[in-house]
Scaffold this active site. Structure first.
Site, PDB file in Angstrom:
ATOM      1  N   ASP A  38       0.821  -1.209   0.000  1.00 12.08           N
ATOM      2  CA  ASP A  38       0.000   0.000   0.000  1.00 12.08           C
ATOM      3  C   ASP A  38       0.855   1.259   0.000  1.00 12.08           C
ATOM      4  O   ASP A  38       0.518   2.255  -0.641  1.00 12.08           O
ATOM      5  CB  ASP A  38      -0.923   0.027   1.227  1.00 12.08           C
ATOM      6  CG  ASP A  38      -2.111  -0.892   1.034  1.00 12.08           C
ATOM      7  OD1 ASP A  38      -2.359  -1.288  -0.126  1.00 12.08           O
ATOM      8  OD2 ASP A  38      -2.774  -1.226   2.033  1.00 12.08           O
ATOM      9  N   LEU A  84     -23.115 -23.480 -21.610  1.00 15.01           N
ATOM     10  CA  LEU A  84     -22.926 -24.934 -21.549  1.00 15.01           C
ATOM     11  C   LEU A  84     -24.236 -25.620 -21.215  1.00 15.01           C
ATOM     12  O   LEU A  84     -25.077 -25.071 -20.513  1.00 15.01           O
ATOM     13  CB  LEU A  84     -21.911 -25.283 -20.457  1.00 15.01           C
ATOM     14  CG  LEU A  84     -20.471 -24.825 -20.664  1.00 15.01           C
ATOM     15  CD1 LEU A  84     -19.639 -25.167 -19.436  1.00 15.01           C
ATOM     16  CD2 LEU A  84     -19.868 -25.485 -21.908  1.00 15.01           C
ATOM     17  N   GLU A 114     -12.595 -28.896 -14.339  1.00 11.16           N
ATOM     18  CA  GLU A 114     -12.307 -27.743 -13.483  1.00 11.16           C
ATOM     19  C   GLU A 114     -13.557 -27.291 -12.734  1.00 11.16           C
ATOM     20  O   GLU A 114     -14.674 -27.445 -13.232  1.00 11.16           O
ATOM     21  CB  GLU A 114     -11.762 -26.584 -14.321  1.00 11.16           C
ATOM     22  CG  GLU A 114     -12.625 -26.233 -15.497  1.00 11.16           C
ATOM     23  CD  GLU A 114     -11.906 -25.370 -16.538  1.00 11.16           C
ATOM     24  OE1 GLU A 114     -11.379 -24.327 -16.144  1.00 11.16           O
ATOM     25  OE2 GLU A 114     -11.900 -25.741 -17.716  1.00 11.16           O
ATOM     26  N   LYS A 116     -16.576 -25.221 -11.554  1.00  8.60           N
ATOM     27  CA  LYS A 116     -17.375 -24.231 -12.257  1.00  8.60           C
ATOM     28  C   LYS A 116     -17.675 -23.103 -11.270  1.00  8.60           C
ATOM     29  O   LYS A 116     -18.407 -23.295 -10.305  1.00  8.60           O
ATOM     30  CB  LYS A 116     -18.672 -24.865 -12.764  1.00  8.60           C
ATOM     31  CG  LYS A 116     -19.519 -23.948 -13.602  1.00  8.60           C
ATOM     32  CD  LYS A 116     -20.663 -24.731 -14.230  1.00  8.60           C
ATOM     33  CE  LYS A 116     -21.461 -23.914 -15.211  1.00  8.60           C
ATOM     34  NZ  LYS A 116     -22.009 -22.679 -14.683  1.00  8.60           N
ATOM     35  N   ASP A 118     -19.155 -19.846  -9.664  1.00  4.12           N
ATOM     36  CA  ASP A 118     -20.491 -19.280  -9.749  1.00  4.12           C
ATOM     37  C   ASP A 118     -20.406 -17.758  -9.755  1.00  4.12           C
ATOM     38  O   ASP A 118     -20.562 -17.105  -8.730  1.00  4.12           O
ATOM     39  CB  ASP A 118     -21.332 -19.786  -8.575  1.00  4.12           C
ATOM     40  CG  ASP A 118     -22.803 -19.726  -8.903  1.00  4.12           C
ATOM     41  OD1 ASP A 118     -23.141 -19.491 -10.077  1.00  4.12           O
ATOM     42  OD2 ASP A 118     -23.620 -19.907  -7.988  1.00  4.12           O
ATOM     43  N   GLU A 188     -14.082 -15.681 -15.288  1.00  2.00           N
ATOM     44  CA  GLU A 188     -15.264 -15.458 -14.471  1.00  2.00           C
ATOM     45  C   GLU A 188     -14.958 -14.400 -13.408  1.00  2.00           C
ATOM     46  O   GLU A 188     -13.949 -14.503 -12.708  1.00  2.00           O
ATOM     47  CB  GLU A 188     -15.619 -16.795 -13.799  1.00  2.00           C
ATOM     48  CG  GLU A 188     -17.017 -16.872 -13.270  1.00  2.00           C
ATOM     49  CD  GLU A 188     -18.022 -17.363 -14.327  1.00  2.00           C
ATOM     50  OE1 GLU A 188     -17.647 -17.473 -15.515  1.00  2.00           O
ATOM     51  OE2 GLU A 188     -19.172 -17.604 -13.956  1.00  2.00           O
ATOM     52  N   TYR A 240     -10.055 -18.802 -17.530  1.00  2.39           N
ATOM     53  CA  TYR A 240     -10.049 -20.218 -17.870  1.00  2.39           C
ATOM     54  C   TYR A 240     -10.075 -20.513 -19.363  1.00  2.39           C
ATOM     55  O   TYR A 240     -10.186 -21.659 -19.768  1.00  2.39           O
ATOM     56  CB  TYR A 240     -11.197 -20.965 -17.181  1.00  2.39           C
ATOM     57  CG  TYR A 240     -12.567 -20.297 -17.299  1.00  2.39           C
ATOM     58  CD1 TYR A 240     -13.212 -20.174 -18.522  1.00  2.39           C
ATOM     59  CD2 TYR A 240     -13.206 -19.798 -16.164  1.00  2.39           C
ATOM     60  CE1 TYR A 240     -14.442 -19.569 -18.631  1.00  2.39           C
ATOM     61  CE2 TYR A 240     -14.446 -19.183 -16.257  1.00  2.39           C
ATOM     62  CZ  TYR A 240     -15.052 -19.071 -17.493  1.00  2.39           C
ATOM     63  OH  TYR A 240     -16.274 -18.459 -17.595  1.00  2.39           O
ATOM     64  N   LYS A 327     -23.214 -30.486 -12.896  1.00  2.00           N
ATOM     65  CA  LYS A 327     -23.636 -29.701 -11.734  1.00  2.00           C
ATOM     66  C   LYS A 327     -23.714 -30.545 -10.461  1.00  2.00           C
ATOM     67  O   LYS A 327     -23.965 -31.744 -10.527  1.00  2.00           O
ATOM     68  CB  LYS A 327     -25.024 -29.106 -12.004  1.00  2.00           C
ATOM     69  CG  LYS A 327     -25.043 -28.079 -13.129  1.00  2.00           C
ATOM     70  CD  LYS A 327     -24.379 -26.827 -12.670  1.00  2.00           C
ATOM     71  CE  LYS A 327     -24.901 -25.541 -13.237  1.00  2.00           C
ATOM     72  NZ  LYS A 327     -26.296 -25.289 -13.295  1.00  2.00           N
ATOM     73  N   CYS A 421     -43.550 -27.397  29.500  1.00  2.00           N
ATOM     74  CA  CYS A 421     -42.628 -28.343  28.867  1.00  2.00           C
ATOM     75  C   CYS A 421     -43.424 -29.522  28.293  1.00  2.00           C
ATOM     76  O   CYS A 421     -44.223 -30.131  29.014  1.00  2.00           O
ATOM     77  CB  CYS A 421     -41.614 -28.846  29.890  1.00  2.00           C
ATOM     78  SG  CYS A 421     -40.593 -30.183  29.263  1.00  2.00           S
ATOM     79  N   CYS A 424     -42.505 -32.711  30.629  1.00  2.00           N
ATOM     80  CA  CYS A 424     -42.840 -32.854  32.057  1.00  2.00           C
ATOM     81  C   CYS A 424     -43.891 -31.861  32.531  1.00  2.00           C
ATOM     82  O   CYS A 424     -44.205 -31.810  33.716  1.00  2.00           O
ATOM     83  CB  CYS A 424     -41.579 -32.720  32.895  1.00  2.00           C
ATOM     84  SG  CYS A 424     -40.924 -31.038  32.907  1.00  2.00           S
ATOM     85  N   CYS A 439     -36.956 -25.460  30.013  1.00  2.00           N
ATOM     86  CA  CYS A 439     -37.659 -26.188  31.059  1.00  2.00           C
ATOM     87  C   CYS A 439     -36.761 -26.154  32.290  1.00  2.00           C
ATOM     88  O   CYS A 439     -35.620 -26.581  32.246  1.00  2.00           O
ATOM     89  CB  CYS A 439     -37.891 -27.629  30.630  1.00  2.00           C
ATOM     90  SG  CYS A 439     -38.438 -28.668  31.991  1.00  2.00           S
ATOM     91  N   CYS A 444     -36.836 -33.487  34.489  1.00  3.24           N
ATOM     92  CA  CYS A 444     -37.606 -33.659  33.261  1.00  3.24           C
ATOM     93  C   CYS A 444     -37.041 -34.826  32.444  1.00  3.24           C
ATOM     94  O   CYS A 444     -35.824 -34.917  32.229  1.00  3.24           O
ATOM     95  CB  CYS A 444     -37.550 -32.359  32.467  1.00  3.24           C
ATOM     96  SG  CYS A 444     -38.140 -32.510  30.786  1.00  3.24           S
TER      97      CYS A 444
HETATM   98  S1  IVH Z   1     -15.686 -22.815 -19.861  1.00  2.28           S
HETATM   99  C1  IVH Z   1     -18.822 -22.375 -23.721  1.00  2.28           C
HETATM  100  N1  IVH Z   1     -14.882 -22.957 -17.392  1.00  2.28           N
HETATM  101  O1  IVH Z   1     -20.214 -21.339 -16.775  1.00  2.28           O
HETATM  102  C2  IVH Z   1     -18.527 -21.809 -22.415  1.00  2.28           C
HETATM  103  N2  IVH Z   1     -16.937 -21.859 -17.844  1.00  2.28           N
HETATM  104  O2  IVH Z   1     -22.540 -22.582 -18.001  1.00  2.28           O
HETATM  105  C3  IVH Z   1     -17.274 -22.418 -21.899  1.00  2.28           C
HETATM  106  N3  IVH Z   1     -18.049 -20.955 -15.853  1.00  2.28           N
HETATM  107  O3  IVH Z   1     -20.635 -19.023 -19.347  1.00  2.28           O
HETATM  108  C4  IVH Z   1     -16.981 -21.915 -20.580  1.00  2.28           C
HETATM  109  N4  IVH Z   1     -16.519 -21.598 -14.412  1.00  2.28           N
HETATM  110  O4  IVH Z   1     -19.630 -18.201 -17.103  1.00  2.28           O
HETATM  111  C5  IVH Z   1     -15.837 -22.526 -18.238  1.00  2.28           C
HETATM  112  N5  IVH Z   1     -14.049 -23.133 -15.240  1.00  2.28           N
HETATM  113  C6  IVH Z   1     -14.991 -22.702 -16.075  1.00  2.28           C
HETATM  114  C7  IVH Z   1     -16.118 -22.006 -15.622  1.00  2.28           C
HETATM  115  C8  IVH Z   1     -17.083 -21.600 -16.548  1.00  2.28           C
HETATM  116  C9  IVH Z   1     -17.675 -20.976 -14.573  1.00  2.28           C
HETATM  117  C10 IVH Z   1     -19.307 -20.353 -16.336  1.00  2.28           C
HETATM  118  C11 IVH Z   1     -19.125 -19.420 -17.521  1.00  2.28           C
HETATM  119  C12 IVH Z   1     -19.989 -20.003 -18.627  1.00  2.28           C
HETATM  120  C13 IVH Z   1     -20.961 -20.839 -17.828  1.00  2.28           C
HETATM  121  C14 IVH Z   1     -21.513 -21.947 -18.675  1.00  2.28           C
END
Ligand code: IVH
Length: 676
Positions: A38, A84, A114, A116, A118, A188, A240, A327, A421, A424, A439, A444
């Site tokens: 910093d 996907l 890998e 996924k 969120d 992401e 990714y 998923k 209670c 009891c 209680c 009890c």
């Molecule tokens: S590969 C054709 N790798 O999931 C899209 N996507 O449901 C190929 N996402 O739109 C994406 N982690 O926003 C890929 N390790 C990962 C991911 C990832 C999250 C998301 C991404 C994509 C969505 C598809």
């Protein structure tokens, strides 16, 4: 400083700050502290203020700034940003694989797997190593230009690593060369669970609507017209996908190139799998360990590793055929509240429990959810008969998250906390500053059951073979009135009872007699004093030499023990003042129950442990208990002041971090030797 010197200093500061950002976010290393970094940034900022002509768009000071904008510009993606298809089961995945195989000519298929993340998909464009554009996915074809907001994300480099360093590393790793002029990547934008909680807490305080999940918050933050707001949200990001074609042959290579370029990747959490069985091992691993990640993941992305095969398979609808989102089972489900019952705990606490129409959540059938207390029912606005959302995270007890009043039929009933209670009939009490009804009757039956369960549990007297049904039966038959009676049980008392054969009666008596002497800390814990857990029990056992000494201690003396506050001290003091507890202690003594004083040092006193991976001989909770019972402490995260890391199967990143910090690591076997 002369102007020329200042310019040089500015350039050097930028490189240095950039280098440490790279160490921290990409290599997980920290060579200088955050405050030192910093102060470098502050120096750079001050110099730039004096010489604004030297400010460049890739300067670390340019992450926040600029005026709010009226609207985002549109950006057309050079290559479509697809989505996907989802899979939820082995069957779905086998079907996917078979469909692909039919379209191929027997090419070998390996899968790059890998987590996924969120969050929200983003695209980043670099010209000659400098970040030019950051965009959202939009409809896949046209997204929004959120460059200024993207720049606030520390994990995203404003400038890639030096070209010559990149080329050296690519050579070393036998990766294809890149063209530095134009590089397009995707990834992401995410927010950690911690930042999510923090933001929602603040919003709650300010009476603002809360974000439903980290994903919505990440999306909301990235689409702010004022980048100062985005900056406050502390977003994170992971890359990714290397969109530019540099002749990379596999998805795996792509990830490694991205890391060399200076992006934060998830490579260490990813895995190349040879077949679907391996994919599912990996899936099981993350299903179990996802909670440990600092951010949310909702499944895995499984891609065919060979780019040639991937491209050959082409696209179907909105998604490529060569990748799929596998998923996790849902962590939440909707169901109906059939009833609300009251559970009576060992300390007399009344906990309302929702009886649910059974429903599967996260892979298991759930029929009960805790409602904590009547205030919580009020807060949820819950009625019996309501349709609700129930959630279950990891091993945590299921909870009711949300009620749908709009689905009511009019037949729903209000819940009323009983006045007496349910076990009891004693009138319930609630001290003014507490939220839990209790209680007060120490005799009890339900409280007693809770007490017995606690007394024989692993961390207390650890007596095997005494499940709740058996204890209930013994109580009903008049064999037990408090746990001290266990030590008087004779084979002949049990045998006449239905369901008990010679052998099992003998075994129960033997199990009990074998546990007549326990450590002092276990003994204290077994008493079931309110607010006295394992740690406090151990601290008491180290401070006092006998139960009589604790009995005679004043509240002030008790409070002088580290970690014992006024509430805990008072509840210990009160416990020893009750006649029935005094009687209980006397009976234990008369029946030959003894404790031995742990060594003053406690074998593991002052030692800090972290446990990681799956242990085979015991659950992690039991391992934790053992450490605490021997005076050690257990922490969740690795840092320099940890003494030992106990590791099981699939230890993950904590293990790597411990090795880096030079922390002693213990295999499960070695750990068992230490605690035995
Ligand atoms: S590969 C054709 N790798 O999931 C899209 N996507 O449901 C190929 N996402 O739109 C994406 N982690 O926003 C890929 N390790 C990962 C991911 C990832 C999250 C998301 C991404 C994509 C969505 C598809």
């Amino acid at each position: 400083m002369k102007k020329g010197e200042t310019q040089k200093r500015i350039e050097k500061l930028k490189d240095l700050i950039n280098y440490h950002r790279y160490l921290y976010h990409v290599l997980n290393k920290e060579e200088i502290s955050e405050s030192a970094l910093d102060s470098l940034k502050k120096e750079l900022f001050d110099l730039e203020q004096n010489f604004p002509e030297f400010i460049t768009p890739d300067s670390p000071t340019q992450r926040v700034g600029g005026k709010p904008i009226d609207a985002f510009k549109k950006i057309e993606h050079k290559e479509m940003m697809r989505s996907l298809n989802d899979a939820f089961s082995r069957e779905d995945m086998d079907n996917w694989e078979n469909r692909n195989k039919k379209l191929l000519n027997g090419e070998k298929i390996e899968y790059y797997c890998e987590p996924k993340l969120d969050g929200l998909a983003i695209e980043l464009i670099y010209n000659k190593g400098i970040l030019k554009t950051g965009a959202t996915r939009g409809d896949g074809k046209i997204g929004e230009d959120v460059t200024q907001n993207i720049k606030t994300i520390e994990a995203i480099p404003l400038k890639l690593r030096e070209e010559k360093d990149i080329i050296d590393d690519l050579k070393k790793e036998r990766l294809p060369f890149i063209n530095f002029d134009n590089i397009i990547v995707r990834g992401e934008a995410i927010i950690t669970k911690k930042e999510f909680k923090k933001t929602n807490k603040e919003r709650e305080k300010n009476g603002l609507p809360l974000y439903a999940n980290p994903r919505n918050l990440a999306a909301g933050s990235l689409r702010q017209l004022d980048s100062k707001i985005t900056s406050e949200r502390n977003l994170d990001a992971n890359v990714y996908d290397l969109v530019s074609d540099f002749g990379q042959k596999t998805h795996d290579e792509e990830h490694r190139i991205l890391k060399v370029l200076g992006f934060k990747t998830n490579n260490k959490h990813n895995r190349l799998c040879k077949n679907m069985d391996e994919v599912f091992d990996f899936y099981a691993y993350w299903q179990k360990n996802r909670e440990k990640l600092p951010y949310e993941i909702d499944g895995l992305v499984i891609s065919i590793n060979s780019n040639e095969v991937f491209n050959k398979l082409g696209v179907a609808g909105k998604a490529p055929r060569g990748a799929i989102a596998l998923k996790f089972p849902l962590k939440q489900s909707t169901t109906i509240i059939e009833d609300i019952k009251i559970q009576v705990g060992r300390t007399g606490a009344m906990t309302p429990v929702a009886i649910l129409k059974p429903v599967e959540i996260n892979g298991v059938i759930v029929s009960r959810a805790t409602l904590h207390n009547d205030k919580e029912i009020e807060r949820l606005g819950l009625k019996i008969g309501d349709t609700v959302v129930v959630g279950r995270a990891g091993d945590v007890i299921p909870e009711v998250i949300k009620v749908f009043p709009e689905l009511r039929t009019g037949k729903e009933k209000n819940f009323k906390m009983p006045v007496n209670c349910p076990s009891c009939e004693t009138k319930l009490v609630k001290p003014e500053n507490e939220i839990v009804w209790r209680c007060p009757n120490h005799n009890c039956f339900s409280r007693k059951m809770g007490w017995f369960k606690h007394f024989v549990s692993r961390s207390a007297f650890s007596i095997d073979g005494l499940g709740p049904k058996i204890i209930e039966k013994f109580i009903e038959e008049g064999l037990l009135s408090d746990p001290s009676d266990l030590f008087e049980l004779k084979e002949g008392d049990i045998l006449p009872l239905e369901r008990f054969a010679d052998k099992s009666a003998k075994k129960i008596v033997l199990n009990i007699q074998n546990r007549k002497e326990v450590s002092f800390s276990r003994f204290i814990y077994s008493l079931g004093i309110r607010n006295v857990g394992l740690k406090t029990s151990f601290d008491l056992a180290l401070t006092f030499k006998s139960i009589e000494e604790i009995e005679n201690a004043s509240v002030e003396e008790l409070e002088s023990i580290s970690d014992v506050g006024p509430i805990v001290a008072q509840s210990i003091f009160d416990w020893f003042r009750l006649k029935e507890n005094k009687d209980f202690l006397r009976k234990l003594k008369e029946r030959g129950v003894k404790y031995f004083i742990e060594k003053r040092e406690g074998k593991l006193l002052g030692k800090k442990f972290v446990i990681t991976g799956t242990l085979e001989k015991m659950s992690r909770d039991v391992a934790k208990e053992n450490i605490i019972l021997l005076g050690g402490e257990v922490s969740d995260s690795i840092s320099k002041n940890i003494d030992y890391l106990v590791f099981g199967v699939n230890p993950g990143s904590k293990y790597e971090k411990a090795i880096k910090l030079g922390i002693k690591t213990l295999k499960e076997e070695d750990f068992l030797k230490i605690i035995s």
